[in-house]
Write a protein that holds these residues in place. Structure first.
Motif, PDB file in Angstrom:
ATOM      1  N   LEU A 408      59.929  26.067  58.177  1.00 59.73           N
ATOM      2  CA  LEU A 408      59.044  25.293  59.054  1.00 59.73           C
ATOM      3  C   LEU A 408      59.377  23.801  58.964  1.00 59.73           C
ATOM      4  O   LEU A 408      59.547  23.136  59.980  1.00 59.73           O
ATOM      5  CB  LEU A 408      57.579  25.539  58.671  1.00 59.73           C
ATOM      6  CG  LEU A 408      57.062  26.972  58.883  1.00 59.73           C
ATOM      7  CD1 LEU A 408      55.618  27.078  58.434  1.00 59.73           C
ATOM      8  CD2 LEU A 408      57.188  27.382  60.355  1.00 59.73           C
ATOM      9  N   VAL A 409      59.447  23.281  57.772  1.00 62.79           N
ATOM     10  CA  VAL A 409      59.771  21.867  57.565  1.00 62.79           C
ATOM     11  C   VAL A 409      60.784  21.809  56.434  1.00 62.79           C
ATOM     12  O   VAL A 409      60.497  22.235  55.313  1.00 62.79           O
ATOM     13  CB  VAL A 409      58.526  21.032  57.205  1.00 62.79           C
ATOM     14  CG1 VAL A 409      58.914  19.568  57.024  1.00 62.79           C
ATOM     15  CG2 VAL A 409      57.451  21.168  58.273  1.00 62.79           C
ATOM     16  N   SER A 410      61.970  21.278  56.733  1.00 62.73           N
ATOM     17  CA  SER A 410      63.032  21.244  55.730  1.00 62.73           C
ATOM     18  C   SER A 410      63.111  19.892  55.012  1.00 62.73           C
ATOM     19  O   SER A 410      63.670  19.818  53.922  1.00 62.73           O
ATOM     20  CB  SER A 410      64.384  21.557  56.378  1.00 62.73           C
ATOM     21  OG  SER A 410      64.679  20.606  57.388  1.00 62.73           O
ATOM     22  N   ASP A 411      62.574  18.847  55.603  1.00 60.13           N
ATOM     23  CA  ASP A 411      62.616  17.521  54.986  1.00 60.13           C
ATOM     24  C   ASP A 411      61.281  16.823  55.214  1.00 60.13           C
ATOM     25  O   ASP A 411      60.657  16.963  56.280  1.00 60.13           O
ATOM     26  CB  ASP A 411      63.748  16.670  55.571  1.00 60.13           C
ATOM     27  CG  ASP A 411      65.122  17.247  55.255  1.00 60.13           C
ATOM     28  OD1 ASP A 411      65.574  17.050  54.123  1.00 60.13           O
ATOM     29  OD2 ASP A 411      65.707  17.887  56.142  1.00 60.13           O
ATOM     30  N   TYR A 412      60.862  16.081  54.231  1.00 57.47           N
ATOM     31  CA  TYR A 412      59.627  15.306  54.323  1.00 57.47           C
ATOM     32  C   TYR A 412      59.956  13.831  54.075  1.00 57.47           C
ATOM     33  O   TYR A 412      60.698  13.493  53.141  1.00 57.47           O
ATOM     34  CB  TYR A 412      58.604  15.768  53.292  1.00 57.47           C
ATOM     35  CG  TYR A 412      58.005  17.130  53.575  1.00 57.47           C
ATOM     36  CD1 TYR A 412      56.909  17.280  54.410  1.00 57.47           C
ATOM     37  CD2 TYR A 412      58.558  18.267  53.009  1.00 57.47           C
ATOM     38  CE1 TYR A 412      56.360  18.520  54.660  1.00 57.47           C
ATOM     39  CE2 TYR A 412      58.024  19.519  53.253  1.00 57.47           C
ATOM     40  CZ  TYR A 412      56.919  19.641  54.081  1.00 57.47           C
ATOM     41  OH  TYR A 412      56.383  20.879  54.334  1.00 57.47           O
TER      42      TYR A 412
END
Length: 799
Positions: A408-412
């Motif tokens: 869903l989200v690979s980097d923050y």
């Protein structure tokens, strides 16, 4: 500071001054450290004092953090656990004249976060000599000065404190002056009246001595010029002046005014103002107006660098009499420093399967301002699965608040904001980039729940049937999908003998040609597996449907196809029109319209006499049979399917119009003349062959019978030698031809009239007699006339 002579003090320091005292205060560590230690000198053993082993220090990333941009004066030797000096420590530059000099640093341990406050008490050593502000003091004293008159001398300054500071003064022995020293001032006292006519100038040597070991000193020359009467020195309105100044004040700001008066008149009453002893750091910060005593700001002041200033102001009249006052300037803190965010530790990338509450990083926030201006709030603004948890002092732990999912989200990009409590408040932000490491937590998923492939029979091997596609949202090898067929059977054969799948693309190919008439459909299971560890997989069912092709001609079951046999039907002479005469039965292995059969009479003896049902194959009369109709009727029927292109088969139907078989001529006449002629030839040849064979057989039997009547004992008496002329020939074969050698030939003796035979094997035909135990024996009663039961016996047979 002048010549510190530290090299001379070093042996003494190593033996006496370097006494490191360790004590625990609320769990923190405190060390006493002499100033001016060499870099790398050991302060104390952190590992021993905290009860930690050296491996723990390394694994928990032990380090020393200092606040703000302050120099790092100490560090940790992770191999020994020692706290060592990393910079030169000068107590005077750090703390000035403060009686206590304390440097605080933080010892940080990670995983879990642990903070220890280290307090370094910097001990003064005698590394500074006393110094006077001037090397020469000019004084003008009237000769009229009375005995006991006091003249103030500016005190010597020693950067050291305590016992190492100035302890006493010595005045060189002379005839006129003595030294008077109290806690606040140094004065020379006129002991004997001056006489200008005897001595116009007097040089006095004043020495200041500290209490250090070894002792240090500083000197000043007091040059006294004997004048006429100036008997009043300037007097300040205050002994100590205090002022407050905001940091970051602009240059030329008026700080304070000092004022002194002199009771004398004229030149003796003119007062000028000067700074007394001012440190090198302060000389460019303030200025004083010599005429008015106004002190102005000329440099930049920063509360975080220095919070107060202390100076001496000198007032001097026209003839050299002076007095001194102290000026103390306190610097007021302003909220001029925004919080600074330091990322002390970060686990990057972070596995996506970490549990909520896992510590990802350590954040340290520092604000150099004081009191409320230095109180900081730290928070995360975005809607991200992370939060800041206050830890120790100004440290925060960055922890996860929910489950991470790389798919869903690979980097923050986590923006951390720190805001102080000043007015107006200042804030700063820092963006932390955090990547999520992939875990093989997703099996491949097919785009469809099931797949169907349609192929026509008689396809070419290697032709493409369909393609399956599975998606894996994982990354790299965790998301690489490999296709394969699951083991199984189709009609008793392995599924791999029917289909193959491309492991990379998922394209399914036919391995062989399919036959609709064998099977019309079958199912296989395709597995999609990723390359993760451990690998994940999913299966899907692929249904293969085979469509029919018109590749089978109709097969006639009745009557038999032409050329195999003659099928003849009798039709009564009294048959009426529409009567059922016979029926053609045919089937087609194809299906659908390819198996729809239609019947048609393509040739007949009398076209108008019989008809056939187009779909039923029933042969019926079209009209009543008359006497004029031929008795022999020959019908050729074509059976055709409905395929594209259509296939057909034909058969012949022979009909005899008769009520009695006696009226029927020979059946062989029904066939065509050419066929009858061929059949007659075949019958004649067969008859001649059988007759010749029978006659030859009778002759052989008679000959054998005749031979047995002449020498009957040869067959029954095993003790009589058998003449070689009556034995079967001895066949000796060359090696490798497949025939048995002479040593392995055998004789078969069959008795005439018997129903059984006895076989005896002999080793070789080279012997002239047969052993008794290998002779065929029969009783005489067993022999009958061979012609009575039509049995023959073969005397000898070779294999």
């Amino acid at each position: 500071m002048g010549d510190k002579g530290f090299s001379a003090l070093r042996p003494v320091l190593c033996l006496a001054s370097f006494i490191v005292t360790l004590r625990l205060v609320n769990g923190d560590l405190s060390y006493s450290v002499p100033e001016e230690m060499k870099r790398g000198s050991v302060i104390g053993n952190i590992a021993k004092d905290l009860g930690l082993d050296l491996r723990t220090l390394s694994s928990r990333k032990a380090r020393v953090d200092s606040e703000g941009t302050r120099k790092r004066y100490c560090d940790i030797n992770l191999r020994t656990g020692d706290l060592i000096t990393s910079e030169r420590i000068d107590r005077e530059s750090l703390c000035g004249k403060k009686p206590s000099c304390l440097v605080k640093v933080d010892l940080v341990l990670e995983n879990p976060l642990e903070l220890h406050r280290l307090s370094l008490h910097i001990q003064d050593i005698n590394d500074n000599s006393p110094q006077f502000n001037d090397n020469l003091i000019e004084m003008e004293i009237r000769e009229s000065a009375e005995k006991g008159y006091r003249f103030s001398i500016e005190e010597a300054h020693d950067a050291d404190i305590g016992q190492n500071a100035v302890q006493r003064y010595n005045l060189q022995k002379n005839d006129n002056f003595i030294l008077a020293v109290d806690s606040n001032k140094v004065e020379i006292v006129l002991e004997n009246k001056l006489d200008r006519e005897k001595q116009r100038e007097i040089n006095l040597l004043l020495t200041a001595l500290d209490g250090g070991s070894p002792q240090r000193s500083g000197t000043v020359v007091i040059h006294v010029t004997v004048l006429d009467a100036n008997d009043n020195a300037p007097v300040f309105s205050q002994a100590v002046y205090k002022a407050s100044l905001s940091e970051n004040s602009p240059p030329d700001t008026i700080v304070i005014n000092v004022s002194a008066t002199d009771a004398d008149e004229g030149v003796n009453g003119d007062v000028t103002y000067h700074f007394g002893h001012v440190s090198e750091d302060d000389v460019n910060v303030f200025s004083i107006d010599p005429k008015t005593g106004e002190i102005r700001l000329t440099g930049v002041i920063d509360f975080e660098e220095r919070s107060s200033f202390e100076m001496t102001v000198k007032a001097k009249d026209g003839l050299g009499l002076t007095s001194y006052a102290k000026v103390i300037i306190d610097v007021t803190d302003m909220n001029d420093n925004a919080p600074v965010i330091y990322l002390k530790s970060l686990t990057n990338p972070m596995p996506e399967n970490v549990s909520p509450g896992t510590e990802v990083g350590i954040i340290n926030v520092q604000d150099r301002d004081s009191e409320t201006n230095g109180q900081v709030r730290c928070f995360i603004q975005q809607n991200v699965p992370f939060k800041l948890v206050p830890s120790i002092k100004n440290y925060y732990s960055l922890v996860t608040t929910g489950q991470l999912d790389r798919e869903l989200v690979s980097d923050y990009n986590i923006t951390i904001t720190a805001t102080d409590e000043g007015s107006p408040p200042l804030s700063s932000s820092k963006t932390v980039q955090l990547s999520v490491a992939d875990i093989n937590d997703n099996p491949p998923v097919f785009e469809e729940q099931s797949y169907s492939a349609y192929v026509t029979e008689n396809n070419k091997p290697g032709s493409t049937l369909c393609s399956v596609t599975a998606r894996d949202p994982d990354w790299r090898q965790n998301g690489t999908v490999i296709y394969s067929l699951l083991a199984g059977e189709v009609n008793g054969a392995p599924v791999s003998s029917y289909l193959s799948v491309n492991g990379d693309t998922g394209v399914i190919h036919a391995v062989r040609s399919f036959d609709y008439e064998q099977f019309r459909s079958f199912k296989v299971h395709v597995m999609a597996r990723d390359n993760g560890s451990p690998p994940l997989s999913s299966n899907v069912t692929v249904s293969v449907f085979i469509s029919d092709v018109n590749d089978n001609s109709p097969q006639i079951l009745y009557p038999a196809p032409e050329g195999n046999s003659f099928m003849t039907e009798l039709v009564p002479k009294a048959a009426h029109g529409g009567s059922l005469v016979s029926k053609v039965i045919a089937v087609d292995a194809d299906s659908g319209q390819n198996a729809w059969l239609s019947y048609q009479i393509v040739k007949s003896t009398d076209p108008g006499l019989f008809t056939i049902g187009v779909h039923s194959g029933e042969i019926r009369t079209q009209r009543d049979i008359s006497e004029s109709d031929s008795m022999k009727q020959n019908l050729i029927v074509s059976v055709k399917d409905n395929g594209q292109p259509s296939l057909s088969a034909t058969c012949s139907m022979y009909l005899l119009i008769s009520d009695n078989l006696a009226e029927v001529p020979e059946l062989k006449d029904i066939s065509y003349d050419e066929k009858n002629s061929k059949l007659t030839s075949y019958l004649i040849i067969a008859l001649v062959s059988v007759s010749t064979f029978f006659l030859t057989f009778i002759i052989i039997i008679l000959g054998v019978r005749f031979c047995r009547r002449r020498k009957p004992r040869l067959l029954f008496d095993g003790a009589v030698a058998i003449p070689s002329a009556y034995l079967p020939p001895n066949y000796a074969d060359v090696d490798g031809t497949g025939t048995l050698r002479s040593a392995y030939n055998y004789d078969a003796y069959l008795t005439t009239g018997s129903r059984t035979s006895d076989f005896k094997f002999v080793t070789s035909y080279n012997d002239n007699t047969l052993p008794a135990d290998q002779t065929l024996r029969k009783s005489p009663s067993d022999f009958n006339d061979p012609f009575e039961e039509l049995e023959t016996s073969v005397e000898v047979g070779n294999i």
